[in-house]
Design an enzyme around this catalytic site. Structure first.
Site, PDB file in Angstrom:
ATOM      1  N   CYS A 130       9.861   1.729   7.111  1.00  0.00           N
ATOM      2  CA  CYS A 130       9.844   2.460   5.834  1.00  0.00           C
ATOM      3  C   CYS A 130      11.266   2.723   5.337  1.00  0.00           C
ATOM      4  CB  CYS A 130       9.024   3.727   5.966  1.00  0.00           C
ATOM      5  SG  CYS A 130       9.379   4.620   7.416  1.00  0.00           S
ATOM      6  N   ILE A 145       0.819  -1.214   0.000  1.00  0.00           N
ATOM      7  CA  ILE A 145       0.000   0.000   0.000  1.00  0.00           C
ATOM      8  C   ILE A 145       0.853   1.264   0.000  1.00  0.00           C
ATOM      9  CG2 ILE A 145      -1.622   1.311   1.437  1.00  0.00           C
ATOM     10  CD1 ILE A 145      -3.059  -1.260   1.999  1.00  0.00           C
ATOM     11  N   THR A 183      -4.979  -7.580  10.470  1.00  0.00           N
ATOM     12  CA  THR A 183      -5.666  -8.110   9.293  1.00  0.00           C
ATOM     13  C   THR A 183      -7.043  -8.690   9.613  1.00  0.00           C
ATOM     14  OG1 THR A 183      -3.536  -8.526   8.236  1.00  0.00           O
ATOM     15  CG2 THR A 183      -5.399  -9.779   7.391  1.00  0.00           C
TER      16      THR A 183
HETATM   17  C1  FMN Z   1      -3.298  -3.248   4.833  1.00  0.00           C
HETATM   18  C2  FMN Z   1      -2.222  -3.087   5.869  1.00  0.00           C
HETATM   19  C3  FMN Z   1      -1.707  -1.828   6.125  1.00  0.00           C
HETATM   20  C4  FMN Z   1      -0.710  -1.662   7.078  1.00  0.00           C
HETATM   21  N1  FMN Z   1      -0.234  -0.417   7.328  1.00  0.00           N
HETATM   22  C5  FMN Z   1       0.700  -0.230   8.290  1.00  0.00           C
HETATM   23  C6  FMN Z   1       1.138   1.074   8.640  1.00  0.00           C
HETATM   24  O1  FMN Z   1       0.642   2.093   8.131  1.00  0.00           O
HETATM   25  N2  FMN Z   1       2.111   1.172   9.588  1.00  0.00           N
HETATM   26  C7  FMN Z   1       2.643   0.091  10.234  1.00  0.00           C
HETATM   27  O2  FMN Z   1       3.517   0.251  11.097  1.00  0.00           O
HETATM   28  N3  FMN Z   1       2.211  -1.168   9.942  1.00  0.00           N
HETATM   29  C8  FMN Z   1       1.263  -1.343   9.001  1.00  0.00           C
HETATM   30  N4  FMN Z   1       0.805  -2.600   8.733  1.00  0.00           N
HETATM   31  C9  FMN Z   1       1.339  -3.748   9.503  1.00  0.00           C
HETATM   32  C10 FMN Z   1       0.431  -4.088  10.691  1.00  0.00           C
HETATM   33  O3  FMN Z   1       0.353  -3.015  11.602  1.00  0.00           O
HETATM   34  C11 FMN Z   1       0.924  -5.338  11.449  1.00  0.00           C
HETATM   35  O4  FMN Z   1       2.211  -5.096  11.951  1.00  0.00           O
HETATM   36  C12 FMN Z   1       0.967  -6.578  10.577  1.00  0.00           C
HETATM   37  O5  FMN Z   1      -0.057  -6.574   9.609  1.00  0.00           O
HETATM   38  C13 FMN Z   1       0.866  -7.871  11.401  1.00  0.00           C
HETATM   39  O6  FMN Z   1      -0.382  -7.962  12.073  1.00  0.00           O
HETATM   40  P1  FMN Z   1      -1.664  -8.739  11.451  1.00  0.00           P
HETATM   41  O7  FMN Z   1      -1.167 -10.036  10.901  1.00  0.00           O
HETATM   42  O8  FMN Z   1      -2.615  -8.889  12.579  1.00  0.00           O
HETATM   43  O9  FMN Z   1      -2.204  -7.848  10.372  1.00  0.00           O
HETATM   44  C14 FMN Z   1      -0.202  -2.788   7.783  1.00  0.00           C
HETATM   45  C15 FMN Z   1      -0.741  -4.061   7.517  1.00  0.00           C
HETATM   46  C16 FMN Z   1      -1.735  -4.219   6.584  1.00  0.00           C
HETATM   47  C17 FMN Z   1      -2.288  -5.589   6.339  1.00  0.00           C
END
Ligand code: FMN
Length: 326
Positions: free
Chosen positions: A145, A86, A289
């Site tokens: 990043c 994204i 997620t």
């Molecule tokens: C669509 C999406 C957008 C994300 N955007 C960010 C973000 O802006 N900043 C960040 O630190 N992590 C971002 N992440 C990572 C999540 O915060 C998290 O660390 C990672 O998805 C693992 O957790 P989950 O498996 O429960 O999603 C994003 C993840 C997803 C799926």
């Protein structure tokens, strides 16, 4: 405690003290937050649960200037996971503080603001905007990043750059505001990065950000995402995340890293998933997620975690933190 037969006296779920340690010696009423980027700035989530009932809400990453993110396609489903490229779209810090933060404050939310930049000074710029911000209980520094001064290598992949970012943020942030470093598992030693961040002044650690993955479309014969590779999230990464939390908590127990609270995340869909992170050493858990197909997941996970702790005889969340190390 090795199996269900050793649970001495199950408790009533309601009697478990869910107070969660938070960076800087503070606490939150419970350990559940949202994973950054998975609940926007909270507006959509508020339709499904009162934000004030979550321990905190972690915002999507905010950058100094507005960003539109990467070109589509930027999401692809994978077995038990989601791949995204994204690219941190967002409104920019000034608009965020004036509109989104004010809106969150009106709802009584406790807000952890995720911040990032392309250069060290941009992280600090964001942090400065948040001093005295209403409802802000902490900062989460998204080190995943790309570093514009280091050929685009993520800050989180090098102990020195991770250290510099955290130090710069800690220097300008209100001393009362805990600063969490968010780590990626795509490194030789996540413990080394954690150590560098804590040495630089991090009050807590968030683990894990998405490991890089890739999907190739076998019809178009090309990568599915416009970015080629993307971040993998969802249940597919949970064992990696639990391992990272366990490893860093072990280093804290061994005295190799000053003990700070850890917020665990990666594929948490249910209370038992969250319990795994707690047993590994996390005192906070973030739901990411899972929110996309069940927007009520954060509060449901909280209720299920409380029940799971009670069923195992834990009177307090903190009694279970790191229990797997005993
Ligand atoms: C669509 C999406 C957008 C994300 N955007 C960010 C973000 O802006 N900043 C960040 O630190 N992590 C971002 N992440 C990572 C999540 O915060 C998290 O660390 C990672 O998805 C693992 O957790 P989950 O498996 O429960 O999603 C994003 C993840 C997803 C799926």
């Amino acid at each position: 405690m090795t199996d269900a037969t050793t649970f001495v006296a199950p408790l009533e779920g309601g009697s478990v003290d869910m107070t969660a340690p938070f960076g800087g010696g503070g606490t939150l009423p419970n350990p559940v937050t949202t994973a950054s980027g998975c609940a926007g700035y909270g507006r959509e989530l508020a339709k499904f649960q009162p934000l004030a009932e979550l321990g905190s809400i972690t915002t999507r990453t905010v950058t100094p200037q507005p960003r539109s993110g990467r070109a589509t396609p930027r999401m692809a489903e994978t077995p038990s996971g989601l791949l995204n490229g994204i690219g941190l779209p967002g409104v920019g810090i000034a608009h965020f503080v004036e509109n989104e933060l004010a809106w969150l404050a009106e709802r009584g939310a406790r807000v952890v603001v995720s911040i990032a930049g392309e250069r060290v000074d941009q992280f600090a710029e964001c942090a400065q905007w948040l001093n005295d911000g209403p409802a802000v209980v902490g900062l989460e520094v998204n080190l995943a990043c790309p570093d514009a001064d280091n050929q685009g290598l993520a800050f989180a992949r090098n102990p020195a750059t991770a250290h510099d970012v955290i130090q710069a943020v800690r220097e300008v942030a209100d001393p009362a505001l805990p600063v969490y470093a968010k780590l990626t598992p795509d490194v030789a030693s996540v413990t080394d990065i954690a150590k560098a961040c804590v040495r630089a002044g991090a009050d807590g650690l968030s683990m894990i950000n998405t490991p890089l993955g890739m999907v190739i479309d076998t019809d178009t014969l090309r990568p599915r995402l416009s970015t080629t590779a993307g971040g993998l999230s969802g249940p597919a990464i949970r064992p990696i995340a639990v391992r990272c939390v366990y490893e860093v908590h072990a280093a804290m127990r061994a005295g190799e890293i000053t003990t700070v609270p850890i917020t665990g995340m990666g594929g948490i869909r249910a209370g038992l998933d969250a319990l795994e992170f707690v047993l590994a050493g996390a005192s906070g858990v973030a739901v990411g997620t899972a929110i996309f197909h069940d927007p009520g997941a954060p509060l449901r996970v909280l209720a299920e975690l409380r029940e799971a702790l009670a069923a195992r005889g834990f009177a307090k969340l903190t009694d279970a933190v790191g229990h797997a190390h005993q």
